[in-house]
Design a protein around this motif. Structure first.
Motif, PDB file in Angstrom:
ATOM      1  N   GLY A 275      -7.387   2.389  -3.776  1.00  0.00           N
ATOM      2  CA  GLY A 275      -8.696   2.962  -3.503  1.00  0.00           C
ATOM      3  C   GLY A 275      -8.953   3.104  -2.020  1.00  0.00           C
ATOM      4  N   PHE A 276     -10.122   3.647  -1.703  1.00  0.00           N
ATOM      5  CA  PHE A 276     -10.534   3.884  -0.326  1.00  0.00           C
ATOM      6  C   PHE A 276     -11.931   3.325  -0.130  1.00  0.00           C
ATOM      7  CE2 PHE A 276     -12.511   6.744   2.906  1.00  0.00           C
ATOM      8  CZ  PHE A 276     -11.750   6.319   3.988  1.00  0.00           C
ATOM      9  N   THR A 277     -12.145   2.613   1.002  1.00  0.00           N
ATOM     10  CA  THR A 277     -13.436   1.977   1.289  1.00  0.00           C
ATOM     11  C   THR A 277     -13.885   2.321   2.699  1.00  0.00           C
ATOM     12  OG1 THR A 277     -12.782   0.103  -0.110  1.00  0.00           O
ATOM     13  CG2 THR A 277     -14.726  -0.199   1.280  1.00  0.00           C
ATOM     14  N   PRO A 278     -14.766   3.307   2.869  1.00  0.00           N
ATOM     15  CA  PRO A 278     -15.372   3.531   4.182  1.00  0.00           C
ATOM     16  C   PRO A 278     -16.587   2.621   4.358  1.00  0.00           C
ATOM     17  CG  PRO A 278     -16.051   5.260   2.672  1.00  0.00           C
ATOM     18  CD  PRO A 278     -15.128   4.341   1.898  1.00  0.00           C
ATOM     19  N   SER A 279     -16.852   2.230   5.604  1.00  0.00           N
ATOM     20  CA  SER A 279     -18.011   1.378   5.872  1.00  0.00           C
ATOM     21  C   SER A 279     -18.612   1.738   7.223  1.00  0.00           C
ATOM     22  CB  SER A 279     -17.622  -0.106   5.843  1.00  0.00           C
ATOM     23  OG  SER A 279     -16.633  -0.395   6.811  1.00  0.00           O
ATOM     24  N   PHE A 280     -19.886   1.381   7.372  1.00  0.00           N
ATOM     25  CA  PHE A 280     -20.626   1.674   8.604  1.00  0.00           C
ATOM     26  C   PHE A 280     -21.425   0.445   9.001  1.00  0.00           C
ATOM     27  CE2 PHE A 280     -24.661   2.968  10.582  1.00  0.00           C
ATOM     28  CZ  PHE A 280     -24.180   3.627  11.710  1.00  0.00           C
ATOM     29  N   TYR A 303     -16.936   2.002  -2.210  1.00  0.00           N
ATOM     30  CA  TYR A 303     -15.577   1.859  -2.730  1.00  0.00           C
ATOM     31  C   TYR A 303     -15.345   2.866  -3.847  1.00  0.00           C
ATOM     32  CZ  TYR A 303     -11.672  -0.028  -5.459  1.00  0.00           C
ATOM     33  OH  TYR A 303     -10.500  -0.173  -6.162  1.00  0.00           O
ATOM     34  N   ASN A 304     -14.287   3.639  -3.705  1.00  0.00           N
ATOM     35  CA  ASN A 304     -13.876   4.588  -4.729  1.00  0.00           C
ATOM     36  C   ASN A 304     -12.420   4.273  -5.065  1.00  0.00           C
ATOM     37  OD1 ASN A 304     -13.525   6.703  -6.470  1.00  0.00           O
ATOM     38  ND2 ASN A 304     -13.636   8.307  -4.925  1.00  0.00           N
ATOM     39  N   GLY A 305     -12.198   3.657  -6.228  1.00  0.00           N
ATOM     40  CA  GLY A 305     -10.833   3.238  -6.542  1.00  0.00           C
ATOM     41  C   GLY A 305     -10.634   3.029  -8.021  1.00  0.00           C
ATOM     42  N   THR A 686     -18.058  -4.854  -4.039  1.00  0.00           N
ATOM     43  CA  THR A 686     -17.314  -5.565  -5.072  1.00  0.00           C
ATOM     44  C   THR A 686     -16.407  -4.590  -5.822  1.00  0.00           C
ATOM     45  OG1 THR A 686     -19.143  -5.273  -6.632  1.00  0.00           O
ATOM     46  CG2 THR A 686     -19.098  -7.311  -5.367  1.00  0.00           C
ATOM     47  N   LYS A 687     -15.388  -5.152  -6.516  1.00  0.00           N
ATOM     48  CA  LYS A 687     -14.412  -4.332  -7.228  1.00  0.00           C
ATOM     49  C   LYS A 687     -14.148  -4.932  -8.602  1.00  0.00           C
ATOM     50  CE  LYS A 687     -12.139  -3.334  -2.815  1.00  0.00           C
ATOM     51  NZ  LYS A 687     -10.885  -3.429  -2.023  1.00  0.00           N
ATOM     52  N   SER A 688     -13.876  -4.058  -9.567  1.00  0.00           N
ATOM     53  CA  SER A 688     -13.521  -4.521 -10.900  1.00  0.00           C
ATOM     54  C   SER A 688     -12.101  -5.084 -10.900  1.00  0.00           C
ATOM     55  CB  SER A 688     -13.612  -3.371 -11.910  1.00  0.00           C
ATOM     56  OG  SER A 688     -14.939  -2.911 -12.041  1.00  0.00           O
ATOM     57  N   SER A 689     -11.798  -5.894 -11.902  1.00  0.00           N
ATOM     58  CA  SER A 689     -10.448  -6.432 -12.048  1.00  0.00           C
ATOM     59  C   SER A 689     -10.056  -6.384 -13.514  1.00  0.00           C
ATOM     60  CB  SER A 689     -10.367  -7.864 -11.512  1.00  0.00           C
ATOM     61  OG  SER A 689     -11.250  -8.710 -12.231  1.00  0.00           O
TER      62      SER A 689
END
Length: 693
Positions: A275-280, A303-305, A686-689
């Motif tokens: 996935g990809f995670t941009p942040s500011f 987060y887009n993954g 957060t991310k799913s598993s």
């Protein structure tokens, strides 16, 4: 274990040798017949400040190498693996007060690090961190700096690559940095043996004989940042960061035999996430009259993954009938936002801090294996705190209290919980001089349940096991009391102490049988308690040439939950030797990982050893090393659950791992203090598993 005991005896001998000539630890430098002296370690009431020596800077080419050369007691620093821990627990790292990653610290020029602040009793504004390392960095006012590093293995597809550049103009600084870590199809295998006990008492035993597998973990990051500082008036800092995770994957293939008669079943267990995670991030600090300031920080990430898992069991070594098949695919589009505002008022011998912190998580998970069913979860956390610090001659006191509100809700079902928790803290420090210090610290914090622990979706693990979160669990409370004595005498420094910890409602897994399935869910258990003792000396055996350092810890713990009460006794620690002269530096270290009890399972990380040789020439550093030269890579767990007892070991074929490294550092321009961020809002997504064996 023998290596840990040997290292411990070696340090006791060093303590006896060093005790012959007690005195202040002083670093002296002569300049035109004037001797300038400064303590090696300056012990403040709320931190220890380490000022790097010239030799420590000269023998380092990044911030983590410099941290390693400072020999801070109880800290375990591994530049090759990019890890920093204390007593088996991860340490929060900051750069000029703003929270950072180990990769970002590795991108620091050692020449720009003016001091390192070690805070082993973080206050309420650090939000439950077990320890904080703050790197105070100065950068050119006109000019800039460049740092590059490459590290690659010779016998496997593994490497780390970093670069950072900063351009300065007056009160402004522009920066860009990039890091890339490669771990591609490293040969690995899994040893696994388990026993299921059915509700009627029937036992089924299964064991796996590994036939192959691999691990992959490749990721990279890019950051662009700008900061502006007007001394004692205004600080402004803004950053845009992108993090890309290429497939983080594990594949294990094995032949399984079962007590039920099947003895040639092929297991294929595959997990992957990408996935990809941009942040500011944006930060503003404004100083007010009468030694007051207000600081505000904002952090947002997206987060887009996708997370996938495939598990199969096939008869006749993969040529027969399919006995079990599990396929899970979860697509996440998750957001997180955090904002914090603090007010600080300073007096001559005291300080008052008050703040408020809000974090929001908005999670959207699409279960592609369930016909695209979508679940939404919202998490909200609001935190208020106040803290007062007072110095009275040789004694300093800190007291504070915080209140935290947490909420978890699932949109589709309306399930969730709300709770309020109180967070008190107190610290007493007695420091008669720069040699000795005694500190008593009581702290508390809250741990909200994770996305996986509250997820209402039932997910299959294998032929017998399923997992399903519990949306009714609530945020758990933890309390810790620490008594620590620190010393710095002649060529010997270090600390020893005792720590007591309790979490009366710790979130932990539990299992139960339902319709022939073994379900793993989560509960607020009846508590986890542990008591630990440690000794951490650092000894300069040959002044300017040879240093010995290490830490040994004993921990006893107990955990109680539904249907069980378990105990764990564990020795852990590390020992190291650093030799440096004529531009050469040799490092030898050994680490025995801590064994942790959680629920009905004891798990452990890797037992590590390392040999590394480096040579510094002008602005270059050349190195070579080997990871695990005299230890066997082992990462695993052991379960004592009566329904499902198992033992698991993850092993690597590519160890010992041999590597080469090269670094180049350049800086130009005069030095000034960089923008220092004193608070950090939590905006981590957060991310799913997908549950696995």
């Amino acid at each position: 274990m023998k290596a840990v005991i040997s290292a411990f005896l070696m340090f006791l001998i060093a303590i006896v040798a060093a005790g012959e000539e007690p005195g202040d630890t002083i670093a002296a430098r002569q300049l035109q017949e004037i001797v300038i002296q400064a303590p090696k370690v300056v012990r403040k009431a709320d931190m220890d400040m380490y000022h790097p020596s010239q030799s420590a800077v000269e023998n380092s080419k990044n911030g983590i190498q410099l941290l390693r050369n400072l020999m801070i007691p109880t800290l375990s620093v591994n530049d090759a693996l990019g890890t920093v821990s204390s007593g088996g627990q991860s340490v929060q790292v900051r750069i000029n007060g703003r929270e950072a990653t180990v990769e970002q610290v590795q991108q620091l020029l050692p020449e720009t690090i003016k001091r390192v602040e070690w805070i082993d009793n973080p206050g309420l504004r650090y939000n439950g961190a077990t320890g904080v390392l703050n790197f105070i960095v100065a950068n050119p006012v006109a000019g800039g700096s460049l740092m590059t590093n490459a590290q690659t293995a010779l016998n496997t597809a593994w490497g780390k690559y970093r670069a950072a550049v900063k351009i300065n103009n007056g009160r402004s600084q522009w920066g860009a940095s990039a890091n890339f870590k490669l771990t591609n199809h490293m040969s690995a295998y899994r040893e696994y043996a388990e026993r299921f006990t059915m509700p009627d008492g029937t036992k089924i035993e299964r064991s796996e004989k590994p036939v192959g597998g691999y691990l992959s973990d490749t990721y990279g990051g890019l950051q662009l940042d700008y900061n502006y500082i007007k001394p004692d008036t205004t600080v402004f800092w803004v950053a845009l960061h992108g993090y890309k995770q290429w497939p983080e994957a594990s594949l294990y293939r094995s032949i399984m035999s079962q007590s039920t008669g099947s003895d040639n079943v092929l297991i294929r267990d595959f997990d992957t996430r990408d996935g990809f995670t941009p942040s500011f991030t944006a930060y503003l600090e404004q100083h007010l009259p009468h030694k007051q300031l207000i600081a505000v920080d904002f952090n947002g990430s997206f987060y887009n993954g996708r997370t996938r898992r495939s598990y199969t069991e096939e008869e006749d070594a993969g040529k027969g009938a399919m006995l079990s098949e599990v396929n899970t695919s979860i697509k996440d589009r998750n957001q997180a936002y955090g904002i914090e505002a603090d007010y600080i008022k300073n007096w001559a011998q005291s300080r008052f801090t008050a703040g408020v912190n809000y974090k929001a998580n908005r999670n959207r998970s699409t279960y592609e294996n369930l016909d695209g069913e979508i679940f939404h979860q919202r998490q909200d956390r609001l935190y208020f705190f106040g803290e007062y610090f007072q110095r009275i001659k040789k004694v300093t006191l800190t007291a504070g209290i915080g209140a935290q509100y947490t909420s978890f809700k699932f949109k589709e079902t309306g399930q969730g919980t709300d709770s309020w928790n109180i967070r008190p803290q107190f610290t007493f420090t007695y420091r008669p001089n720069q040699i000795h210090q005694l500190r008593l610290n009581f702290t508390s914090w809250q741990t909200p349940p994770s996305l996986a622990e509250t997820n209402i979706v039932a997910q299959q693990v294998d032929a017998f096991q399923w997992t399903q979160g519990n949306p009714d669990i609530h945020t758990s409370q933890s309390y810790m009391l620490t008594l620590r004595y620190s010393y710095d005498i002649k060529r010997l420094s270090g600390s020893f102490g005792v720590r007591a910890f309790t979490s009366p409602d710790a979130i932990a897994p539990y299992t139960y049988w339902s319709q022939g399935r073994l379900i793993t869910s989560y509960e607020n258990s009846e508590g986890l308690q542990n008591l630990s003792f440690w000794l951490a000396p650092s000894f300069e055996a040959v002044p300017g040439w040879l240093w010995l350092e290490g830490m040994i810890q004993y921990r006893a713990e107990r955990m109680k939950g539904t249907g069980y009460k378990l105990y764990n006794h564990d020795w852990s620690g590390q020992g190291g030797l650093i030799f440096q002269h004529w531009g050469w530096q040799a490092i030898v270290m050994y680490q025995r990982a801590q064994r942790d009890l959680w629920g009905q399972k004891i798990s452990w990380g890797e037992d590590m050893s390392l040999i590394e040789l480096e040579y510094n020439w002008k602005k270059w550093q050349f190195g070579a090393g080997v990871i695990c030269p005299f230890t066997k890579y082992d990462q695993g767990a052991r379960s004592f659950d009566p329904s499902h007892a198992y033992e698991k070991h993850i092993r690597m074929n590519d160890y010992p791992k041999y590597y080469l490294s090269i670094s180049y550092n350049l800086q130009w321009g005069r030095q000034r203090r960089d923008a220092r961020k004193i608070i950090n809002a939590d905006g981590e997504v957060t991310k799913s598993s997908a549950p696995g064996r």
